[in-house]
Design an enzyme around this catalytic site. Structure first.
Site, PDB file in Angstrom:
ATOM      1  N   GLY A  93      37.656  37.559 -24.833  1.00  0.00           N
ATOM      2  CA  GLY A  93      37.843  37.612 -23.349  1.00  0.00           C
ATOM      3  C   GLY A  93      37.191  38.580 -22.638  1.00  0.00           C
ATOM      4  O   GLY A  93      36.662  38.494 -21.573  1.00  0.00           O
ATOM      5  N   ASP A 312      48.046  45.573 -24.358  1.00  0.00           N
ATOM      6  CA  ASP A 312      47.454  45.070 -25.685  1.00  0.00           C
ATOM      7  C   ASP A 312      48.609  45.549 -26.632  1.00  0.00           C
ATOM      8  O   ASP A 312      48.504  44.957 -27.447  1.00  0.00           O
ATOM      9  CB  ASP A 312      46.155  45.625 -25.665  1.00  0.00           C
ATOM     10  CG  ASP A 312      45.160  45.236 -25.059  1.00  0.00           C
ATOM     11  OD1 ASP A 312      45.168  43.964 -24.656  1.00  0.00           O
ATOM     12  OD2 ASP A 312      44.103  45.855 -24.829  1.00  0.00           O
ATOM     13  N   LYS A 339      46.863  35.787 -22.711  1.00  0.00           N
ATOM     14  CA  LYS A 339      45.934  36.709 -23.656  1.00  0.00           C
ATOM     15  C   LYS A 339      45.572  35.561 -24.634  1.00  0.00           C
ATOM     16  O   LYS A 339      45.699  34.269 -24.542  1.00  0.00           O
ATOM     17  CB  LYS A 339      46.894  37.633 -24.219  1.00  0.00           C
ATOM     18  CG  LYS A 339      47.159  38.965 -23.241  1.00  0.00           C
ATOM     19  CD  LYS A 339      45.834  39.489 -22.876  1.00  0.00           C
ATOM     20  CE  LYS A 339      46.505  40.692 -21.898  1.00  0.00           C
ATOM     21  NZ  LYS A 339      45.170  41.579 -21.384  1.00  0.00           N
TER      22      LYS A 339
HETATM   23  C1  S3P Z   1      39.714  44.860 -21.839  1.00  0.00           C
HETATM   24  C2  S3P Z   1      40.667  44.507 -20.708  1.00  0.00           C
HETATM   25  C3  S3P Z   1      42.014  44.169 -21.099  1.00  0.00           C
HETATM   26  C4  S3P Z   1      42.492  43.868 -22.466  1.00  0.00           C
HETATM   27  C5  S3P Z   1      41.296  43.749 -23.575  1.00  0.00           C
HETATM   28  C6  S3P Z   1      39.991  44.662 -23.121  1.00  0.00           C
HETATM   29  C7  S3P Z   1      38.343  45.473 -21.521  1.00  0.00           C
HETATM   30  O1  S3P Z   1      42.253  43.024 -20.306  1.00  0.00           O
HETATM   31  O2  S3P Z   1      43.631  43.205 -22.663  1.00  0.00           O
HETATM   32  O3  S3P Z   1      41.754  43.763 -24.788  1.00  0.00           O
HETATM   33  O4  S3P Z   1      37.638  45.807 -22.243  1.00  0.00           O
HETATM   34  O5  S3P Z   1      37.950  45.268 -20.168  1.00  0.00           O
HETATM   35  P1  S3P Z   1      42.735  43.104 -18.570  1.00  0.00           P
HETATM   36  O6  S3P Z   1      41.336  42.485 -17.791  1.00  0.00           O
HETATM   37  O7  S3P Z   1      43.883  41.956 -18.545  1.00  0.00           O
HETATM   38  O8  S3P Z   1      42.963  44.626 -18.123  1.00  0.00           O
END
Ligand code: S3P
Length: 425
Positions: A93, A312, A339
């Protein structure tokens, strides 16, 4: 699908080095690729997610040379360029959301895709601000799920954007898109999320200021190309969480975690565990925070999502709640649902599989602890496409009475040697 069986561990006395922080690794690769010239990156995560980002920056024209312990990334003098190839973000993601922002400032069409899990995740949260910056982003259906096409332009419009739901990825996508914008970029968030993008842009010579207000933050950036530099990636606190909790829950537990990134938005889980009665020591070092944890009797608490921004570490904390005496309330946990899997449903299923009683009320749930991990029921768990659920199930089985995990290969996305470190103490 790979099935892994974890037996109840006899003891957990270990010294653990987690992979390089995943968030910092992605950003170091992207900033190095955007810069003109060579950057050295030490301590990069060896997980598949970061590997996806590494491959994609090469598709966009950067060069990556691997050495023992470090990589050298060289960004092309004339900047990155669009490719007709699909940019395969796999399970990551962070790769896809940050890249949607990054390619917004590279003229041409960009095609981004991912695995079955990523194809279920909403990209509208980044598409909305980018459209306001004049960049067209198209995905499937109303939430713009991948595959996604971005029509990049030389100069996206400057923007003042309030991120409606706390998300470091959305904040970062807007800042990346803003690097070649026509004017200033201002991003505000009501809950302070991980500050890696702001911190690293500043280190790369970008003029960026950040002001905290109440629980939130306002960031202002003047568009400019990041400079090449050397990056050091400290250990990943989110991966450390699994081993800190194992050290606390195991009846013969004693763990030392090598220095991890200690940004306040990343180590909220330590404060939660201390509040539950965890015997934890924090030792600041030049390379980050060393953490020690030993066997502890935990008691239930209330955990609000804003203590663990990005949530997380929540699945691992659910395992701690199952071993605690009394009730733990998890409050405002809706973000868990989108997620790598529906971690709201999966965390509840995990707690129930361990024998704990769980009540759900909208975006909240409560777990009635069993008083000790020794009371956990032996169980089996499926975690295809979700590394954090697989690792949470593994520590529960190791501290309790064993587990069989299918889809265990998902762990390689962030922590390839996780099972080895868990079971070899
Ligand atoms: C991340 C942001 C998080 C997190 C992911 C890493 C990042 O998500 O869950 O594991 O590196 O910017 P969010 O966009 O919901 O804060």
């Amino acid at each position: 699908m790979t099935t892994v069986r974890i037996q109840a561990g006899k003891r957990f006395v270990a010294s653990i080095r987690t992979p390089g922080d995943k968030s910092i690794s992605h950003r170091a690769l992207m900033l190095a690729a955007l810069a003109n010239g060579s950057s050295t990156i030490r301590g990069l995560s060896d997980g598949e997610d970061v590997g996806r980002t590494k491959t994609i920056i090469q598709q966009l024209g950067a060069s990556v040379v691997e050495h023992e312990g470090y990589v050298i990334v060289t960004g092309p003098e004339k900047g990155l360029r669009a490719t007709s190839e699909t940019l395969d973000c796999g399970n990551s993601g962070t790769t896809i959301r940050l890249l949607i922002g990054l390619v917004a400032g590279i003229p041409g069409l960009h095609h981004l895709d991912g695995d079955a899990s990523l194809r279920r995740r909403p990209m509208d949260r980044v598409a909305v601000p980018l459209e306001l910056m004049g960049v067209h982003v198209e995905g499937k259906g109303p939430t713009h799920t991948p595959p996604v096409t971005v029509a990049g332009i030389q100069h996206p419009r400057g923007i003042s954007y309030h991120v409606p739901k706390a998300s470091a990825q959305v904040k970062s996508a807007v800042l990346f898109a803003g690097l070649s914008a026509t004017g200033n970029v201002v991003v505000t968030e009501d809950v302070r999320t991980r500050a890696n993008t702001e911190e690293m842009l500043r280190q790369a010579g970008v003029s960026i200021s950040s002001t905290d207000y109440r629980d939130g933050r306002s960031i202002t950036m003047d568009p400019v190309r990041p400079k090449a530099r050397d990056w050091f990636v400290p250990g990943d606190p989110s991966q450390a969480a699994f081993f800190v909790i194992t050290g606390l829950l195991h009846q013969h537990g004693e763990v030392v975690i090598h220095p991890i990134y200690d940004g306040p938005e990343r180590i909220g889980f330590l404060s939660v565990l201390e509040r539950m009665g965890g015997d934890i020591s924090r030792i600041p070092t030049a390379h980050g925070l060393e953490v020690r944890a030993r066997t502890s009797a935990l008691t239930g608490t209330s955990i609000h999502a804003h203590e663990i921004p990005s949530v997380d570490e929540v699945p691992a904390l659910v395992v701690a709640a199952c071993a605690a005496t009394g009730t733990t309330r998890f409050i405002d946990m809706g973000e868990l649902r989108i997620k790598e899997s529906d971690r709201f449903a999966e965390s509840v299923a995990l707690a129930r599989a361990l024998g704990a009683h769980v009540d759900i009320d909208g975006d909240d749930f409560t777990v009635v602890g069993l008083g000790s991990a020794r009371s956990f029921t032996p169980f089996s768990f499926a975690a295809p496409h979700d590394h954090r659920m697989a690792m949470s199930a593994a520590i529960a089985g190791f501290c309790g009475n064993g587990v069989e995990i299918s889809g265990a290969e998902s762990v390689a996305t962030s922590f390839p040697n996780f099972f080895e470190l868990l079971t070899s103490s």
